[in-house]
Design an enzyme around this catalytic site. Sequence first.
Site, PDB file in Angstrom:
ATOM      1  N   ARG A 190       4.147  14.612  10.680  1.00 49.47           N
ATOM      2  CA  ARG A 190       2.804  14.038  10.517  1.00 49.47           C
ATOM      3  C   ARG A 190       1.916  14.213  11.743  1.00 49.47           C
ATOM      4  O   ARG A 190       0.727  14.498  11.616  1.00 49.47           O
ATOM      5  CB  ARG A 190       2.906  12.559  10.171  1.00 49.47           C
ATOM      6  CG  ARG A 190       3.452  12.367   8.792  1.00 49.47           C
ATOM      7  CD  ARG A 190       3.527  10.912   8.399  1.00 49.47           C
ATOM      8  NE  ARG A 190       4.038  10.827   7.038  1.00 49.47           N
ATOM      9  CZ  ARG A 190       4.302   9.688   6.414  1.00 49.47           C
ATOM     10  NH1 ARG A 190       4.110   8.543   7.027  1.00 49.47           N
ATOM     11  NH2 ARG A 190       4.752   9.696   5.188  1.00 49.47           N
TER      12      ARG A 190
ATOM     13  N   ASP B 263      -0.368  -9.033  16.297  1.00 53.28           N
ATOM     14  CA  ASP B 263      -0.340 -10.350  16.963  1.00 53.28           C
ATOM     15  C   ASP B 263       0.988 -10.596  17.684  1.00 53.28           C
ATOM     16  O   ASP B 263       1.013 -11.135  18.799  1.00 53.28           O
ATOM     17  CB  ASP B 263      -0.529 -11.488  15.943  1.00 53.28           C
ATOM     18  CG  ASP B 263      -1.804 -11.327  15.140  1.00 53.28           C
ATOM     19  OD1 ASP B 263      -2.523 -10.337  15.352  1.00 53.28           O
ATOM     20  OD2 ASP B 263      -2.067 -12.194  14.294  1.00 53.28           O
TER      21      ASP B 263
ATOM     22  N   GLY C  92       7.094   6.837  -1.051  1.00 48.29           N
ATOM     23  CA  GLY C  92       8.461   6.488  -1.400  1.00 48.29           C
ATOM     24  C   GLY C  92       9.360   6.283  -0.201  1.00 48.29           C
ATOM     25  O   GLY C  92       8.892   6.150   0.930  1.00 48.29           O
TER      26      GLY C  92
ATOM     27  N   LEU D  34       0.800  -1.226   0.000  1.00 53.76           N
ATOM     28  CA  LEU D  34       0.000   0.000   0.000  1.00 53.76           C
ATOM     29  C   LEU D  34       0.830   1.272   0.000  1.00 53.76           C
ATOM     30  O   LEU D  34       0.309   2.353  -0.269  1.00 53.76           O
ATOM     31  CB  LEU D  34      -0.917   0.018   1.234  1.00 53.76           C
ATOM     32  CG  LEU D  34      -1.868  -1.168   1.379  1.00 53.76           C
ATOM     33  CD1 LEU D  34      -2.626  -1.063   2.699  1.00 53.76           C
ATOM     34  CD2 LEU D  34      -2.839  -1.213   0.220  1.00 53.76           C
TER      35      LEU D  34
HETATM   36  C1  LIG Z   1      -1.375   3.346   2.970  1.00 58.99           C
HETATM   37  C2  LIG Z   1       0.072   3.262   3.429  1.00 58.99           C
HETATM   38  C3  LIG Z   1       1.040   4.045   2.808  1.00 58.99           C
HETATM   39  C4  LIG Z   1       2.373   3.988   3.210  1.00 58.99           C
HETATM   40  N1  LIG Z   1       3.315   4.747   2.559  1.00 58.99           N
HETATM   41  C5  LIG Z   1       4.622   4.631   2.909  1.00 58.99           C
HETATM   42  C6  LIG Z   1       5.646   5.330   2.196  1.00 58.99           C
HETATM   43  O1  LIG Z   1       5.384   6.041   1.249  1.00 58.99           O
HETATM   44  N2  LIG Z   1       6.932   5.159   2.595  1.00 58.99           N
HETATM   45  C7  LIG Z   1       7.279   4.356   3.649  1.00 58.99           C
HETATM   46  O2  LIG Z   1       8.458   4.236   3.957  1.00 58.99           O
HETATM   47  N3  LIG Z   1       6.325   3.687   4.331  1.00 58.99           N
HETATM   48  C8  LIG Z   1       5.021   3.805   3.984  1.00 58.99           C
HETATM   49  N4  LIG Z   1       4.077   3.096   4.675  1.00 58.99           N
HETATM   50  C9  LIG Z   1       4.517   2.221   5.742  1.00 58.99           C
HETATM   51  C10 LIG Z   1       5.087   0.931   5.164  1.00 58.99           C
HETATM   52  O3  LIG Z   1       4.197   0.432   4.199  1.00 58.99           O
HETATM   53  C11 LIG Z   1       5.287  -0.085   6.267  1.00 58.99           C
HETATM   54  O4  LIG Z   1       6.071   0.446   7.296  1.00 58.99           O
HETATM   55  C12 LIG Z   1       5.992  -1.340   5.733  1.00 58.99           C
HETATM   56  O5  LIG Z   1       5.402  -1.784   4.533  1.00 58.99           O
HETATM   57  C13 LIG Z   1       5.936  -2.415   6.764  1.00 58.99           C
HETATM   58  O6  LIG Z   1       6.467  -3.584   6.179  1.00 58.99           O
HETATM   59  P1  LIG Z   1       6.468  -4.911   6.989  1.00 58.99           P
HETATM   60  O7  LIG Z   1       7.029  -5.962   6.096  1.00 58.99           O
HETATM   61  O8  LIG Z   1       7.090  -4.673   8.307  1.00 58.99           O
HETATM   62  O9  LIG Z   1       4.916  -5.208   7.298  1.00 58.99           O
HETATM   63  P2  LIG Z   1       3.681  -5.519   6.337  1.00 58.99           P
HETATM   64  O10 LIG Z   1       3.947  -5.178   4.926  1.00 58.99           O
HETATM   65  O11 LIG Z   1       2.471  -4.953   6.982  1.00 58.99           O
HETATM   66  O12 LIG Z   1       3.593  -7.081   6.416  1.00 58.99           O
HETATM   67  C14 LIG Z   1       3.193  -7.749   7.594  1.00 58.99           C
HETATM   68  C15 LIG Z   1       3.122  -9.218   7.260  1.00 58.99           C
HETATM   69  O13 LIG Z   1       2.975  -9.964   8.462  1.00 58.99           O
HETATM   70  C16 LIG Z   1       1.914 -10.900   8.306  1.00 58.99           C
HETATM   71  N5  LIG Z   1       1.387 -11.239   9.627  1.00 58.99           N
HETATM   72  C17 LIG Z   1       1.013 -10.409  10.631  1.00 58.99           C
HETATM   73  N6  LIG Z   1       0.611 -11.113  11.704  1.00 58.99           N
HETATM   74  C18 LIG Z   1       0.738 -12.423  11.358  1.00 58.99           C
HETATM   75  C19 LIG Z   1       0.461 -13.660  12.021  1.00 58.99           C
HETATM   76  N7  LIG Z   1      -0.018 -13.697  13.272  1.00 58.99           N
HETATM   77  N8  LIG Z   1       0.686 -14.805  11.355  1.00 58.99           N
HETATM   78  C20 LIG Z   1       1.160 -14.801  10.061  1.00 58.99           C
HETATM   79  N9  LIG Z   1       1.447 -13.665   9.397  1.00 58.99           N
HETATM   80  C21 LIG Z   1       1.226 -12.501  10.039  1.00 58.99           C
HETATM   81  C22 LIG Z   1       0.941 -10.198   7.395  1.00 58.99           C
HETATM   82  O14 LIG Z   1      -0.014 -11.070   6.827  1.00 58.99           O
HETATM   83  C23 LIG Z   1       1.915  -9.598   6.387  1.00 58.99           C
HETATM   84  O15 LIG Z   1       2.334 -10.555   5.451  1.00 58.99           O
HETATM   85  C24 LIG Z   1       2.734   3.139   4.283  1.00 58.99           C
HETATM   86  C25 LIG Z   1       1.757   2.357   4.900  1.00 58.99           C
HETATM   87  C26 LIG Z   1       0.444   2.401   4.478  1.00 58.99           C
HETATM   88  C27 LIG Z   1      -0.570   1.546   5.161  1.00 58.99           C
END
Ligand SMILES: Cc1cc2nc3c(=O)[nH]c(=O)nc-3n(C[C@H](O)[C@H](O)[C@H](O)COP(=O)(O)OP(=O)(O)OC[C@H]3O[C@@H](n4cnc5c(N)ncnc54)[C@H](O)[C@@H]3O)c2cc1C
Length: 317
Positions: A267, A205, A48, A44
Amino acid sequence: MNEKYDVIIVGTGVAGCFSALHLPRDKKILMITKAKLEESDSFLAQGGICVLKDENDYDSFFEDTMRAGHYENRKESVDIMIRSSREVIRELIDYGVEFNQEHGIYQYTREGAHSTNRIMFHEDITGKEITQKLLAQVKKCDNITIEEETTMIDILEKDGECFGVLIRTRDHELLPVQSPYVIWACGGIGGIYEHSTNFPHLTGDALVIALRHGIQLKNVNYVQIHPTTLYSKRKGRSFLISESVRGEGARLYNKDGERFVNELLPRDVVTKAIYQQMELDHTPHVWLSLDSIQNIDVRKRFPNIYQRCLEEGYDIT
Ligand SMILES: Cc1cc2nc3c(=O)[nH]c(=O)nc-3n(C[C@H](O)[C@H](O)[C@H](O)COP(=O)(O)OP(=O)(O)OC[C@H]3O[C@@H](n4cnc5c(N)ncnc54)[C@H](O)[C@@H]3O)c2cc1C
């Protein structure tokens, strides 16, 4: 899915994929995700990634980051984030990620709290571009097994050591899977809010499991609230209006068409100002105008936002 792996990674967003790609290829790795692969917040992200453009920008980048974090940031982490940013971008490019360029030169946009343009982006769908390219790399690795709709319910623990994960499979069976290493890449807790841009299954979680097992947590009170989403009467996930829209010059207005805040403050500050303005005006939203954006075709720069707004009756041009 087997009963034993060398490493289990919970989460298939950018954190999970990047970790998996950095582990030795001779390790048997299991990656699980609660939902479908495309349903992580990583898909999502719009605006950037901030990057150290050149050495001269270090001090300003550091100060901007500390200020945005109310000077409560762990300085070592800020330093690592800034120092490793170019290497991370280089690796992403090697994995096939495309960032916007003009005449062969990478473009940088601006976002709140940054005193200069230092954000690399891919249109207004940077997260989708990065995550799908990383997932494509992960899928090429024979040593990695991915299981969708598979949930970590708990960790397996003996004598204070984690030796695996208790999993609920997509057939709703409970299955203990052993591994000497478990990586939590489970994202945040945005899904628990009534109004959120996040996927609803992201409910923190791992935090609950950590509390249950006496694992120390830090700074859980810091939840980033993004200032601008599209006001809509539609049910479901809110649609983000990227920070870079304000970064490129869009302005916020109250019900009388007056500006009430510097749109590029951190923000939390902008969010608070919007909230206070809505209370003052007794309105359920404020206005965002792209009229002030100069020299940019917003349909090309923000094609996804343009399209979504159009669907809801707003032509942002
Ligand atoms: C609308 C939006 C716009 C954004 N824009 C930006 C931006 O422009 N620049 C930026 O730097 N950041 C941005 N962010 C923040 C950024 O997207 C997140 O910080 C980053 O993607 C987090 O990555 P992650 O891999 O840690 O988590 P996520 O991508 O959220 O992945 C979490 C994973 O864990 C899994 N999971 C969770 N709990 C469990 C469980 N109990 N069992 C099995 N699987 C589980 C989920 O299913 C998923 O696969 C944005 C966020 C959003 C929502």
